[in-house]
Design an enzyme around this catalytic site. Structure first.
Site, short mmCIF file in Angstrom:
data_model
loop_
_atom_site.label_atom_id
_atom_site.label_comp_id
_atom_site.label_asym_id
_atom_site.label_seq_id
_atom_site.Cartn_x
_atom_site.Cartn_y
_atom_site.Cartn_z
N ARG A 1 0.82 -1.23 0.00
CA ARG A 1 0.00 0.00 0.00
C ARG A 1 0.85 1.27 0.00
O ARG A 1 0.33 2.36 -0.24
CB ARG A 1 -0.95 0.02 1.19
CG ARG A 1 -0.26 0.29 2.51
CD ARG A 1 -1.25 0.72 3.55
NE ARG A 1 -0.63 0.81 4.87
CZ ARG A 1 -1.25 1.25 5.94
NH1 ARG A 1 -2.51 1.62 5.86
NH2 ARG A 1 -0.64 1.32 7.10
N ARG B 1 -16.42 22.56 6.65
CA ARG B 1 -16.12 21.79 5.44
C ARG B 1 -16.99 22.13 4.23
O ARG B 1 -16.83 21.51 3.18
CB ARG B 1 -16.25 20.29 5.73
CG ARG B 1 -15.32 19.79 6.84
CD ARG B 1 -13.86 20.02 6.52
NE ARG B 1 -12.98 19.49 7.56
CZ ARG B 1 -11.66 19.54 7.52
NH1 ARG B 1 -11.05 20.10 6.48
NH2 ARG B 1 -10.92 19.07 8.50
#
Ligand code: FAD
Length: 311
Positions: free
Chosen positions: A255, A282
């Site tokens: 990964r 946000r």
């Protein structure tokens, strides 16, 4: 490689389920093992999580209690133990509204075992869900605890609370499918509980992932543009090397070559007060456009569902 759009789902249905069902569904996102859920799997799953001390999974089940008959002294004792992860409000002189996760109550059973209000709530919870407490020594309820009356509020009763109790005691789970950059921003919101698809456990070369890596389509580049084809090329290369690395090594090692655009699933679970804070940060123009892409529609949906909190 697969390309997907970002999305979110408010887990309304899940929020209505029992504590073990909610916890199992959320916990299995880490391993992407939702296919193992059946009608009998929840209690063995939560029992294992409790035994292993996989405590963050136990944050995904929250319950609200009304405790009646508390004296001023008992309330003082409760506040003196600084129960950081509980929401506590005084409804009337002797009645308290207390909301907390299974994790919070398990830990308070160890750190505040001599507090009558804590003893009473834990005794109530353990009588209905003993599997959460099998691995820890429970406090022996004192006479003071036994004289308190404890009731659990169901979700419909919590939804009827008026502000500001509603936003403090109503918890809501949202499952996001986003890229790893957005998930990294989400986990900065500290009062939330999170569970996320694990790139350490998930091997994307496996059949259940379609033997490929999934990436989230960036909103920055238009279809057919040079930038979009550059992005696509970079994703193809990283997938190719990731799959090659998996032939000789582990997912956690492979990964390390996966980019920010890699798709992830993450459940964010917190109360409406914190959702309001998250949305305030946000959704404005200075926020990350990839974050706004999911947060603006989420805000619109929450305004419809909880107008008293979000309008
Ligand atoms: C536009 C934008 C740009 C950003 N840029 C950067 C950046 O460049 N680098 C970077 O590192 N981060 C950046 N961030 C992340 C930001 O710094 C915060 O970590 C993140 O937005 C979480 O918000 P928060 O700290 O207000 O509240 P949360 O963690 O959501 O907490 C909610 C509330 O809990 C309370 N609280 C939680 N923890 C504590 C504590 N330890 N002490 C006291 N009170 C607490 C506070 O009352 C707070 O309002 C950015 C965020 C935004 C929206």
């Amino acid at each position: 490689m697969k390309i997907t759009d970002p999305s979110y789902t408010i887990l309304h249905e899940l929020d209505r389920q029992s504590l073990p069902v909610r916890i199992e569904y959320s916990g299995r996102i880490c391993y992407k093992s939702e296919d193992r859920i059946d009608k009998d799997s929840a209690i063995p799953f939560v029992r294992r999580m409790s035994e292993y001390g996989h405590n963050s999974v136990l944050e995904m089940g929250v319950a609200t209690f009304r405790v009646k008959g508390t004296s001023q002294k008992q309330q003082d004792e409760l506040f003196r133990c600084l129960p950081r992860y509980l929401q506590i409000d005084q409804e009337t002189e002797q009645s308290l509204l207390i909301t907390g996760s299974i994790r919070a109550f398990r830990e308070l059973a160890q750190t505040a075992a001599d507090t009558p209000v804590i003893q009473a709530v834990i005794a109530f919870l353990a009588s209905r869900h003993p599997y959460f407490f099998e691995t820890i020594a429970l406090p022996e309820p004192s006479g003071a605890a036994a004289s308190l009356s404890v009731d659990k509020l169901n979700l419909a009763a919590v939804d009827q609370l008026s502000e500001p109790l509603l936003s403090r005691h109503r918890y809501l789970g949202v499952r996001f499918v986003v890229n790893r950059a957005v998930s990294h921003e989400l986990v900065r919101h500290r009062p939330c509980a999170f569970l996320q698809e694990s790139q350490r456990y998930c091997r994307y070369s496996a059949d259940k992932f379609g033997n490929e890596v999934t990436f989230v389509k960036p909103l920055f580049f238009s279809e057919g543009s040079t930038e979009m084809s550059q992005w696509q090329q970079a994703m193809e290369q990283s997938e190719q090397i990731y799959l090659q690395l998996l032939e000789t090594t582990t997912p956690q090692a492979a990964r390390t070559v996966l980019p920010n655009s890699c798709k992830t699933e993450i459940i964010v679970y917190t109360n409406l007060q914190e959702w309001r804070h998250i949305l305030a940060l946000r959704t404005p123009k200075n926020a990350d456009p990839s974050m706004r892409e999911v947060m603006i529609p989420l805000q619109e949906e929450l305004e419809q569902t909880f107008p008293a909190v979000f309008s």
